[in-house]
Structures are given as C-alpha cells and as structure tokens.
Design a protein around this motif. Structure first.
Motif, PDB file in Angstrom:
ATOM      1  N   ARG A   1       0.834  -1.485  -0.255  1.00  0.00           N
ATOM      2  CA  ARG A   1      -0.234  -0.194   0.126  1.00  0.00           C
ATOM      3  C   ARG A   1       0.563   1.265   0.180  1.00  0.00           C
ATOM      4  O   ARG A   1       0.679   1.872  -0.618  1.00  0.00           O
ATOM      5  N   ASP A   2       2.065   1.330   0.904  1.00  0.00           N
ATOM      6  CA  ASP A   2       3.081   2.420   0.776  1.00  0.00           C
ATOM      7  C   ASP A   2       3.690   2.771  -0.717  1.00  0.00           C
ATOM      8  O   ASP A   2       3.565   3.715  -0.980  1.00  0.00           O
ATOM      9  N   ILE A   3       3.771   1.815  -0.868  1.00  0.00           N
ATOM     10  CA  ILE A   3       3.917   1.724  -2.692  1.00  0.00           C
ATOM     11  C   ILE A   3       2.935   2.072  -3.747  1.00  0.00           C
ATOM     12  O   ILE A   3       3.019   3.416  -4.649  1.00  0.00           O
ATOM     13  N   LEU A   4       1.885   2.158  -3.836  1.00  0.00           N
ATOM     14  CA  LEU A   4       1.308   2.150  -3.634  1.00  0.00           C
ATOM     15  C   LEU A   4       0.078   3.582  -3.865  1.00  0.00           C
ATOM     16  O   LEU A   4      -0.289   3.983  -5.115  1.00  0.00           O
ATOM     17  N   LYS A   5       0.677   4.199  -2.942  1.00  0.00           N
ATOM     18  CA  LYS A   5       0.479   5.490  -2.856  1.00  0.00           C
ATOM     19  C   LYS A   5       0.990   6.334  -3.342  1.00  0.00           C
ATOM     20  O   LYS A   5       0.398   7.550  -3.573  1.00  0.00           O
ATOM     21  N   THR A   6       2.189   5.842  -3.955  1.00  0.00           N
ATOM     22  CA  THR A   6       3.662   7.114  -4.546  1.00  0.00           C
ATOM     23  C   THR A   6       3.057   6.827  -6.036  1.00  0.00           C
ATOM     24  O   THR A   6       4.099   7.561  -6.635  1.00  0.00           O
ATOM     25  N   ALA A   7       1.746   5.607  -6.476  1.00  0.00           N
ATOM     26  CA  ALA A   7       2.441   5.329  -7.954  1.00  0.00           C
ATOM     27  C   ALA A   7       2.062   6.620  -8.446  1.00  0.00           C
ATOM     28  O   ALA A   7       1.016   7.758  -8.047  1.00  0.00           O
ATOM     29  N   ASP A   8       2.346   6.735 -10.168  1.00  0.00           N
ATOM     30  CA  ASP A   8       2.294   7.582 -11.343  1.00  0.00           C
ATOM     31  C   ASP A   8       1.787   6.754 -12.065  1.00  0.00           C
ATOM     32  O   ASP A   8       0.407   7.910 -12.485  1.00  0.00           O
ATOM     33  N   VAL A   9       1.461   5.784 -12.222  1.00  0.00           N
ATOM     34  CA  VAL A   9       0.660   4.814 -12.562  1.00  0.00           C
ATOM     35  C   VAL A   9      -0.132   3.689 -12.279  1.00  0.00           C
ATOM     36  O   VAL A   9       1.322   3.128 -12.001  1.00  0.00           O
ATOM     37  N   VAL A  10      -0.513   3.140 -12.115  1.00  0.00           N
ATOM     38  CA  VAL A  10      -1.597   2.157 -12.089  1.00  0.00           C
ATOM     39  C   VAL A  10      -2.330   0.974 -13.062  1.00  0.00           C
ATOM     40  O   VAL A  10      -2.674   1.460 -13.380  1.00  0.00           O
ATOM     41  N   ILE A  11      -1.115   0.048 -13.426  1.00  0.00           N
ATOM     42  CA  ILE A  11      -2.095  -0.798 -14.001  1.00  0.00           C
ATOM     43  C   ILE A  11      -2.859  -2.373 -13.257  1.00  0.00           C
ATOM     44  O   ILE A  11      -1.919  -3.140 -12.269  1.00  0.00           O
ATOM     45  N   TYR A  12      -4.100  -2.569 -12.917  1.00  0.00           N
ATOM     46  CA  TYR A  12      -3.917  -2.854 -11.824  1.00  0.00           C
ATOM     47  C   TYR A  12      -4.962  -4.165 -12.741  1.00  0.00           C
ATOM     48  O   TYR A  12      -6.161  -3.880 -13.929  1.00  0.00           O
ATOM     49  N   ALA A  13      -5.510  -5.545 -12.389  1.00  0.00           N
ATOM     50  CA  ALA A  13      -6.428  -6.322 -12.863  1.00  0.00           C
ATOM     51  C   ALA A  13      -8.092  -6.377 -12.717  1.00  0.00           C
ATOM     52  O   ALA A  13      -8.113  -6.753 -11.534  1.00  0.00           O
ATOM     53  N   GLY A  14      -8.813  -5.122 -13.184  1.00  0.00           N
ATOM     54  CA  GLY A  14      -9.634  -4.702 -12.606  1.00  0.00           C
ATOM     55  C   GLY A  14     -10.878  -6.462 -12.641  1.00  0.00           C
ATOM     56  O   GLY A  14     -11.735  -5.945 -11.775  1.00  0.00           O
ATOM     57  N   SER A  15     -10.254  -7.100 -13.486  1.00  0.00           N
ATOM     58  CA  SER A  15     -11.175  -7.921 -12.703  1.00  0.00           C
ATOM     59  C   SER A  15     -12.084  -8.866 -12.381  1.00  0.00           C
ATOM     60  O   SER A  15     -12.384  -9.983 -11.279  1.00  0.00           O
ATOM     61  N   LEU A  16     -10.337  -9.042 -11.022  1.00  0.00           N
ATOM     62  CA  LEU A  16     -10.151 -10.155  -9.920  1.00  0.00           C
ATOM     63  C   LEU A  16      -9.488  -8.881  -8.479  1.00  0.00           C
ATOM     64  O   LEU A  16     -10.008  -9.263  -7.868  1.00  0.00           O
ATOM     65  N   VAL A  17      -9.168  -7.342  -8.950  1.00  0.00           N
ATOM     66  CA  VAL A  17      -8.684  -6.371  -8.091  1.00  0.00           C
ATOM     67  C   VAL A  17     -10.119  -5.883  -8.000  1.00  0.00           C
ATOM     68  O   VAL A  17     -10.217  -5.112  -8.429  1.00  0.00           O
ATOM     69  N   SER A  18     -10.144  -5.413  -6.748  1.00  0.00           N
ATOM     70  CA  SER A  18     -11.045  -4.381  -5.908  1.00  0.00           C
ATOM     71  C   SER A  18     -10.684  -3.437  -6.027  1.00  0.00           C
ATOM     72  O   SER A  18      -9.948  -2.978  -5.587  1.00  0.00           O
ATOM     73  N   LYS A  19     -11.803  -2.355  -6.862  1.00  0.00           N
ATOM     74  CA  LYS A  19     -11.529  -1.167  -6.904  1.00  0.00           C
ATOM     75  C   LYS A  19     -10.502  -0.545  -6.244  1.00  0.00           C
ATOM     76  O   LYS A  19     -10.304   0.972  -5.581  1.00  0.00           O
ATOM     77  N   ASP A  20     -11.458  -0.474  -4.357  1.00  0.00           N
ATOM     78  CA  ASP A  20     -11.143   0.233  -3.469  1.00  0.00           C
ATOM     79  C   ASP A  20      -9.604   0.217  -3.218  1.00  0.00           C
ATOM     80  O   ASP A  20      -8.970   1.411  -2.715  1.00  0.00           O
ATOM     81  N   HIS A  21      -8.379  -0.439  -3.627  1.00  0.00           N
ATOM     82  CA  HIS A  21      -7.690  -0.564  -4.134  1.00  0.00           C
ATOM     83  C   HIS A  21      -7.382   1.635  -4.188  1.00  0.00           C
ATOM     84  O   HIS A  21      -5.839   2.008  -3.807  1.00  0.00           O
ATOM     85  N   LEU A  22      -7.612   1.787  -5.562  1.00  0.00           N
ATOM     86  CA  LEU A  22      -7.756   2.777  -5.805  1.00  0.00           C
ATOM     87  C   LEU A  22      -8.023   4.301  -5.296  1.00  0.00           C
ATOM     88  O   LEU A  22      -7.190   4.979  -6.068  1.00  0.00           O
ATOM     89  N   GLU A  23      -8.484   4.415  -4.666  1.00  0.00           N
ATOM     90  CA  GLU A  23      -8.229   5.035  -3.181  1.00  0.00           C
ATOM     91  C   GLU A  23      -7.241   5.424  -2.808  1.00  0.00           C
ATOM     92  O   GLU A  23      -7.947   6.635  -1.976  1.00  0.00           O
ATOM     93  N   TYR A  24      -6.579   4.504  -2.642  1.00  0.00           N
ATOM     94  CA  TYR A  24      -5.014   5.223  -1.479  1.00  0.00           C
ATOM     95  C   TYR A  24      -4.089   5.833  -2.708  1.00  0.00           C
ATOM     96  O   TYR A  24      -3.042   6.233  -2.292  1.00  0.00           O
ATOM     97  N   CYS A  25      -4.730   6.031  -4.325  1.00  0.00           N
ATOM     98  CA  CYS A  25      -3.886   6.407  -4.845  1.00  0.00           C
ATOM     99  C   CYS A  25      -4.000   7.769  -5.009  1.00  0.00           C
ATOM    100  O   CYS A  25      -4.435   9.269  -4.880  1.00  0.00           O
ATOM    101  N   LYS A  26      -2.649   8.717  -5.531  1.00  0.00           N
ATOM    102  CA  LYS A  26      -2.648  10.214  -4.738  1.00  0.00           C
ATOM    103  C   LYS A  26      -3.380  10.597  -6.820  1.00  0.00           C
ATOM    104  O   LYS A  26      -4.064   9.383  -7.559  1.00  0.00           O
ATOM    105  N   VAL A  27      -4.076  12.192  -6.327  1.00  0.00           N
ATOM    106  CA  VAL A  27      -3.993  12.354  -7.346  1.00  0.00           C
ATOM    107  C   VAL A  27      -3.619  12.989  -8.641  1.00  0.00           C
ATOM    108  O   VAL A  27      -2.123  13.230  -8.125  1.00  0.00           O
ATOM    109  N   GLY A  28      -4.031  12.603  -9.865  1.00  0.00           N
ATOM    110  CA  GLY A  28      -3.447  12.847 -11.384  1.00  0.00           C
ATOM    111  C   GLY A  28      -3.679  11.229 -11.345  1.00  0.00           C
ATOM    112  O   GLY A  28      -2.203  11.094 -12.112  1.00  0.00           O
ATOM    113  N   VAL A  29      -3.033  10.020 -10.583  1.00  0.00           N
ATOM    114  CA  VAL A  29      -2.456   9.126 -10.897  1.00  0.00           C
ATOM    115  C   VAL A  29      -2.757   8.336 -11.986  1.00  0.00           C
ATOM    116  O   VAL A  29      -4.425   8.923 -12.801  1.00  0.00           O
TER     117      VAL A  29
END
Length: 258
Positions: A23-51
């Motif tokens: 999660r700490d790394i996810l919070k700092t990411a500029d780009v996130v490529i996630y497996a949307g069919s299996l990974v909860s979108k709730d994770h994206l709430e921890y991403c920074k603005v503009g990701v």
C-alpha cells in the motif's frame, strides 16, 4: 524508491489485506495497471491525485508492456497490481522477461493468496500433525494445459491437503479425478470470493459437493480446498506441548524424552 516497476500482490479481495509495503508503494505510484476483473477498486482510493489508471482485464501482454515502457521513459513510478500473490498464477514471468529485454528494473512485492484466505474463511488449518504436512497447489486442465506428471488424479493419490485454483467451472471433472486419486470420500470446501463482502462458502464431501456448488451457482472466482484437514480428528502440535523442549522453552517434565 528508484524508478522501477513494482509487481504488487493486492491480496485476495478485501482491500485491507494488501501488505503495508504494497500500500505504501501504491500511494506513491504515478501509474497503476491493475487486474480489474479480480482486484477490488477500493485499492485505487489510496492512489494519489492525478494517477494514471489502466485496467489490464482488456489488455494484451504487449499493450501492458507498451504502457510500462512509455511511462518508465518519462521517469514515472509504475505499479502493476495483481490479485492475491502475483507469483501464483499471476502471469508475471512473461512480463518480467519483457522488462529484462528493455532493461527496466522491477521488484515483486508478495501478497496474501486466495488459498490461505479460503482456509481462513472456513476456520481451518492445512497442516495438522498426523493428518497432513504437505499442501499441493494446482489446477485442473482446461484451455490451459497441465503437464501430465501433474495430473490431478496423480496429485490426489498423495493424500495431502490440496488447494485448486481456476477450476470451479469444471467441478464435475475435478470431483471425478479427486475420487480416483484419493480413492475414498474426503472432505472438500468451495469458497467463492474469499474476504469479499459477497463471500460464499460451501462445505461437503466428494459425494455431495457438486450438487451443493451448483445449487449455490458458484461458477468462477472460487478456491477448492480438499483433504482430511477440513473435518477430522488430529494430534496436537508439539510446539505448545508442556512436555516438549525446544530452543525457547524447556519441558515442564524434566524426565521427558523430547
């Protein structure tokens, strides 16, 4: 953190089951490529603005690599967010091989796998003294072939605890092979979407699980757990036995031979 790609295990479902590091790394990411069919979108709430967010469910390997190549060249921090633990049926080796060719550095951050989450969902332990000290992780062959030496029937003949991925849609075939392998009627559990809000658990035996699974309309996103560990009598561990000595504790009974 250096400019490298992070393959992060998001965990089995519940967003709080990602690791602290992940999660700490996810919070700092500029780009996130996630497996949307299996990974909860709730994770994206921890991403920074503009990701920049990409859902890999509709992408090919080449398209994923093209996105990584583009943003890595711009000096961006990239997270490839996979379900469960990325090293188990995560198809990350082929991605890493492509990154090697491009000279792009990467790191794998492990996650909680769905097979352990499934066992937790039914309050069971895979490794019980006198019952099983071995866990077999596998799948039944479908569109993806399985090496003949890893045929489910052969693996089941070992009699160990088992966790089957990506196989519930072929539950009839799974049970047929398990019956031949185990040679008897053993306990089995099917856990759909472990740790998600709509988690569903079905426990039975090889004789009745097909009917139960079909009644619950479980056709995908489920773990199949098999073995006596699900319902059995067992010997207690020596780890907490008062008559057992180990490097952190002496036995209360000094005459103990352990």
């Amino acid at each position: 953190m250096t400019n490298k790609v992070y393959f992060i295990g998001a965990g089995p479902g519940n967003a709080d089951l990602i690791t602290v590091k992940g999660r700490d790394i996810l919070k700092t990411a500029d780009v996130v490529i996630y497996a949307g069919s299996l990974v909860s979108k709730d994770h994206l709430e921890y991403c920074k603005v503009g990701v920049k967010i990409y859902n890999s469910a509709s992408m090919t390997l080449n398209e994923v690599i093209d996105v990584i190549k583009k943003y890595h060249g711009e000096g961006k921090r990239i997270v490839r967010l996979h379900t469960g633990d990325p090293t188990i049926y995560g198809a990350i080796r082929e991605q890493m091989d492509e990154l090697d060719k491009l000279g792009i550095e990467y790191e794998v951050v492990p996650g909680v796998s769905s097979f352990t989450a499934a066992a937790a969902a039914i309050n069971r332990e895979f490794t019980l003294p006198s019952i099983s000290q071995t866990i077999i992780l596998t799948r039944v062959e479908g569109r993806t072939p399985v090496p003949e030496k890893e045929n489910l029937e052969k693996l089941a003949s070992v009699g160990a605890s088992m966790a089957l991925f990506l196989s519930v849609s072929m539950i009839d075939k799974v049970v047929e092979k398990l019956k031949k392998g185990y040679g008897r009627n053993v306990p089995i559990a099917v856990i759909q979407k472990a740790t998600w809000e709509d988690e569903k658990c079905v426990i039975g035996t090889l004789d009745d699980i097909v009917e139960k699974v079909k009644k619950e309309n479980i056709t995908k996103t489920a773990q199949i757990l098999v073995g006596d560990f699900i319902n059995c009598k067992y010997d207690k561990s020596l780890l907490y036995d008062e008559n057992f000595t180990h490097m952190f504790r002496k036995a209360k009974n000094e005459n103990s031979s352990n």
